[in-house]
Write an enzyme that holds these catalytic residues in place. Sequence first.
Site: not given
Length: 319
Positions: A99, A130
């Site tokens: 963004e 992960e």
Amino acid sequence: MTSLTDADANGYGELRAQLDTLTTEAFRPELAEIDRLSTAEIARIMNGEDRTVPAAVGERLPQIAAAIDAVAERMARGGRLIYAGAGTAGRLGVLDASECPPTFNTDPAEVIGLIAGGPSAMVTAVEGAEDSKELAAADLTALGLTADDTVVGISASGRTPYAIGAVEHARAQGALTLGLSCNAGSALGAAAEHPIEVVVGPELLTGSTRLKAGTAQKLVLNMISTITMIRLGKTYGNLMVDVRASNEKLRARSRRIVALATGASDDEIEQALAATDGEVKNAILTILGHVDGPTAAALLSDSSGHLRAALAATAPRTT
């Protein structure tokens, strides 16, 4: 039927014991029959849960503010802001990073989101990614990490190896490190120079940390990127003067921002934007500072993009 080996069983037992100590994983017996409630009742309960999140973030504002000042200082001298996480936490980092270019006209390489397992992990779980500290170190090495950069490890539990590994590797390279988690006394917080531990409590659905924990992380990431950009001069007051006009909606927003900042007529705004290749900040400076496009660009370059400082340089001097 497959049975666990002794090693597997011991590993599972250790992991379960760890999860039992985490606030984000706690079971709430008072909600054990939530599936029997009406949709309206569940929505009311969930809304009540969500209302507690801003207060939990508010308790960590001193730590958040100190971290942001440190981030802005690094970025002002050319450093990058890099988010690193797995699963929901990683996706939130990628979202915040993505963004920044349209909102603040940053280069895509200035704010970066790393997710364990790479871009495909945004939509499909990458098994085992992960759990690897080494993968995090490799991802940061591939970016050419420097001491001017900031790495924000994001993990609701505060124990995700990928996030911890990113912070540990970054700190060893002299980079600034933040650890954003939702459990107190987390391993991620201990690894980071700036721990931010927003404790939102057990989730509505046990262990579903995309809920309150995810909301808390999103709020903090909003603060980190937005306030850092304010400190870097990407805004003028509360106006997004570095917005990138890449479509009709944003072009209309650009004109509106210039109008709000200057009070100029439509014709004057169009002339200013034309003279500055559509750059909102430059257009504002040409109008308020009574300078031409090239002069506006030079003044903004001299002031490192801070519009208020550039405007001060156009003010007539008194003797």
